[in-house]
Scaffold this active site. Structure first.
Site, PDB file in Angstrom:
ATOM      1  N   LYS A  13     -64.350 -38.960 -12.175  1.00 23.35           N
ATOM      2  CA  LYS A  13     -64.115 -38.846 -13.632  1.00 23.35           C
ATOM      3  C   LYS A  13     -63.544 -37.490 -14.018  1.00 23.35           C
ATOM      4  O   LYS A  13     -62.562 -37.413 -14.733  1.00 23.35           O
ATOM      5  CB  LYS A  13     -65.440 -38.955 -14.410  1.00 23.35           C
ATOM      6  CG  LYS A  13     -66.037 -40.314 -14.503  1.00 23.35           C
ATOM      7  CD  LYS A  13     -67.187 -40.330 -15.520  1.00 23.35           C
ATOM      8  CE  LYS A  13     -68.331 -39.395 -15.204  1.00 23.35           C
ATOM      9  NZ  LYS A  13     -69.174 -39.808 -14.090  1.00 23.35           N
ATOM     10  N   ARG A  88     -73.793 -41.833 -22.104  1.00 21.06           N
ATOM     11  CA  ARG A  88     -74.403 -42.381 -20.883  1.00 21.06           C
ATOM     12  C   ARG A  88     -75.541 -43.336 -21.202  1.00 21.06           C
ATOM     13  O   ARG A  88     -76.123 -43.896 -20.278  1.00 21.06           O
ATOM     14  CB  ARG A  88     -74.948 -41.238 -20.039  1.00 21.06           C
ATOM     15  CG  ARG A  88     -73.971 -40.704 -18.979  1.00 21.06           C
ATOM     16  CD  ARG A  88     -74.621 -39.495 -18.361  1.00 21.06           C
ATOM     17  NE  ARG A  88     -74.307 -39.242 -16.998  1.00 21.06           N
ATOM     18  CZ  ARG A  88     -73.476 -38.283 -16.588  1.00 21.06           C
ATOM     19  NH1 ARG A  88     -72.810 -37.562 -17.456  1.00 21.06           N
ATOM     20  NH2 ARG A  88     -73.318 -38.053 -15.315  1.00 21.06           N
ATOM     21  N   ARG A 127     -68.657 -33.610  -1.624  1.00 19.72           N
ATOM     22  CA  ARG A 127     -68.518 -32.668  -2.733  1.00 19.72           C
ATOM     23  C   ARG A 127     -69.643 -31.623  -2.685  1.00 19.72           C
ATOM     24  O   ARG A 127     -69.422 -30.445  -2.976  1.00 19.72           O
ATOM     25  CB  ARG A 127     -68.566 -33.423  -4.074  1.00 19.72           C
ATOM     26  CG  ARG A 127     -68.376 -32.498  -5.266  1.00 19.72           C
ATOM     27  CD  ARG A 127     -68.179 -33.265  -6.551  1.00 19.72           C
ATOM     28  NE  ARG A 127     -69.431 -33.664  -7.139  1.00 19.72           N
ATOM     29  CZ  ARG A 127     -69.542 -34.457  -8.218  1.00 19.72           C
ATOM     30  NH1 ARG A 127     -68.459 -34.955  -8.782  1.00 19.72           N
ATOM     31  NH2 ARG A 127     -70.710 -34.759  -8.712  1.00 19.72           N
ATOM     32  N   ARG A 133     -73.187 -27.941  -5.499  1.00 21.91           N
ATOM     33  CA  ARG A 133     -73.917 -28.269  -6.723  1.00 21.91           C
ATOM     34  C   ARG A 133     -75.369 -28.590  -6.400  1.00 21.91           C
ATOM     35  O   ARG A 133     -75.665 -29.326  -5.464  1.00 21.91           O
ATOM     36  CB  ARG A 133     -73.272 -29.490  -7.389  1.00 21.91           C
ATOM     37  CG  ARG A 133     -72.352 -29.120  -8.519  1.00 21.91           C
ATOM     38  CD  ARG A 133     -71.644 -30.312  -9.088  1.00 21.91           C
ATOM     39  NE  ARG A 133     -72.552 -31.297  -9.673  1.00 21.91           N
ATOM     40  CZ  ARG A 133     -72.154 -32.246 -10.515  1.00 21.91           C
ATOM     41  NH1 ARG A 133     -70.885 -32.315 -10.864  1.00 21.91           N
ATOM     42  NH2 ARG A 133     -73.005 -33.110 -10.990  1.00 21.91           N
ATOM     43  N   ARG A 144     -79.392 -40.215  -9.137  1.00 17.70           N
ATOM     44  CA  ARG A 144     -78.324 -40.224 -10.146  1.00 17.70           C
ATOM     45  C   ARG A 144     -77.644 -41.587 -10.181  1.00 17.70           C
ATOM     46  O   ARG A 144     -77.287 -42.084 -11.252  1.00 17.70           O
ATOM     47  CB  ARG A 144     -77.311 -39.107  -9.864  1.00 17.70           C
ATOM     48  CG  ARG A 144     -77.888 -37.744 -10.247  1.00 17.70           C
ATOM     49  CD  ARG A 144     -77.095 -36.604  -9.684  1.00 17.70           C
ATOM     50  NE  ARG A 144     -75.749 -36.566 -10.175  1.00 17.70           N
ATOM     51  CZ  ARG A 144     -74.714 -36.095  -9.484  1.00 17.70           C
ATOM     52  NH1 ARG A 144     -74.900 -35.634  -8.255  1.00 17.70           N
ATOM     53  NH2 ARG A 144     -73.535 -36.081 -10.009  1.00 17.70           N
TER      54      ARG A 144
HETATM   55  P1  AMP Z   1     -72.071 -34.840 -14.600  1.00 15.90           P
HETATM   56  O1  AMP Z   1     -71.424 -33.549 -14.255  1.00 15.90           O
HETATM   57  O2  AMP Z   1     -71.373 -35.588 -15.719  1.00 15.90           O
HETATM   58  O3  AMP Z   1     -72.310 -35.727 -13.404  1.00 15.90           O
HETATM   59  O4  AMP Z   1     -73.521 -34.492 -15.195  1.00 15.90           O
HETATM   60  C1  AMP Z   1     -74.470 -33.799 -14.420  1.00 15.90           C
HETATM   61  C2  AMP Z   1     -75.873 -34.013 -14.998  1.00 15.90           C
HETATM   62  O5  AMP Z   1     -75.906 -33.506 -16.343  1.00 15.90           O
HETATM   63  C3  AMP Z   1     -76.331 -35.463 -15.099  1.00 15.90           C
HETATM   64  O6  AMP Z   1     -76.897 -35.938 -13.894  1.00 15.90           O
HETATM   65  C4  AMP Z   1     -77.364 -35.360 -16.229  1.00 15.90           C
HETATM   66  O7  AMP Z   1     -78.580 -34.802 -15.759  1.00 15.90           O
HETATM   67  C5  AMP Z   1     -76.728 -34.346 -17.156  1.00 15.90           C
HETATM   68  N1  AMP Z   1     -75.845 -35.006 -18.154  1.00 15.90           N
HETATM   69  C6  AMP Z   1     -74.496 -34.871 -18.293  1.00 15.90           C
HETATM   70  N2  AMP Z   1     -74.038 -35.630 -19.295  1.00 15.90           N
HETATM   71  C7  AMP Z   1     -75.118 -36.279 -19.810  1.00 15.90           C
HETATM   72  C8  AMP Z   1     -75.301 -37.234 -20.852  1.00 15.90           C
HETATM   73  N3  AMP Z   1     -74.273 -37.701 -21.570  1.00 15.90           N
HETATM   74  N4  AMP Z   1     -76.568 -37.676 -21.094  1.00 15.90           N
HETATM   75  C9  AMP Z   1     -77.612 -37.205 -20.400  1.00 15.90           C
HETATM   76  N5  AMP Z   1     -77.521 -36.339 -19.392  1.00 15.90           N
HETATM   77  C10 AMP Z   1     -76.276 -35.869 -19.084  1.00 15.90           C
END
Ligand code: AMP
Length: 189
Positions: A13, A88, A127, A133, A144
């Site tokens: 994404k 989400r 990654r 990360r 996740r």
């Molecule tokens: P990402 O980089 O989008 O994979 O987000 C990393 C982490 O941030 C996720 O596993 C969640 O813990 C948190 N996170 C990011 N976006 C959201 C969202 N829209 N709602 C809830 N948690 C989020």
């Protein structure tokens, strides 16, 4: 142009979102990036979010909804934006609809990048090695993915019902996927 990008963790994404925002001259709003930056800089928001992120769980709805509500009102978001990793949950999706309505805006498209689960795990592990990360270890990756299946997958139906869903096959080379996204968005006004 106002877009959202959905898809499981590891679907690519963020990478694709960067390309599409350049295409359309709009900003990318990544809730994950905003949260990681808040942790890095020791902000209170980061302190609230870290425990959830480290466990592969979602940060509470009211926290991320607040982030997006503030961000889309900023000046650089006036010409359009791409939300990467938000919404989400169904609650986030309905909150987004309300806040956009309040701003007199509408979503043009919801892109869903579809990638098989086995492929996601191997992408996420590679990654993890490259970017280091904290939430890219195998048990957290599995959490996740489960969180995605349980809480985010229903949004595909939500946006199908809204009539703006664009389903894109997220398997293949980066360039192929970009082309598929561009083709899917060509029919968007
Ligand atoms: P990402 O980089 O989008 O994979 O987000 C990393 C982490 O941030 C996720 O596993 C969640 O813990 C948190 N996170 C990011 N976006 C959201 C969202 N829209 N709602 C809830 N948690 C989020």
């Amino acid at each position: 142009m106002r877009l959202i990008f959905m898809g499981p963790p590891g679907a690519g994404k963020g990478t694709q979102a960067k390309i599409v925002t350049t295409d359309y001259g709009i900003i990318q709003i990544s809730t994950g990036d905003i949260l990681r930056e808040s942790i890095r800089t020791g902000k209170e928001l980061g302190l609230k979010a870290k425990q959830f992120m480290d466990a592969g769980k979602l940060v509470p709805d009211e926290v991320v909804i607040g982030i997006v509500r503030d961000r889309i009102r900023e000046k650089d978001a006036a010409d359009g934006y791409l939300l990467d990793g938000f919404p989400r949950t169904t609650q986030q999706a309905t909150a987004l609809k309300e806040m956009m309505k309040a701003e007199g805006q509408k979503l043009n498209a919801a892109v869903n990048l579809d990638v098989p689960e086995a492929e996601l795990i191997s992408r996420l592990l590679s990654r993890a090695q490259k970017e280091g990360r904290a939430d890219d270890t195998e048990p957290v990756i599995k959490n996740r993915l489960k969180t995605y299946m349980d809480q985010t997958l229903p949004l595909i139906e939500y946006y199908r019902n809204e009539g703006i869903l664009k389903e894109v096959n997220g398997n293949g080379s980066l360039e192929d996927i970009t082309e598929r996204i561009r083709t899917a968005l060509r029919s968007t006004v």
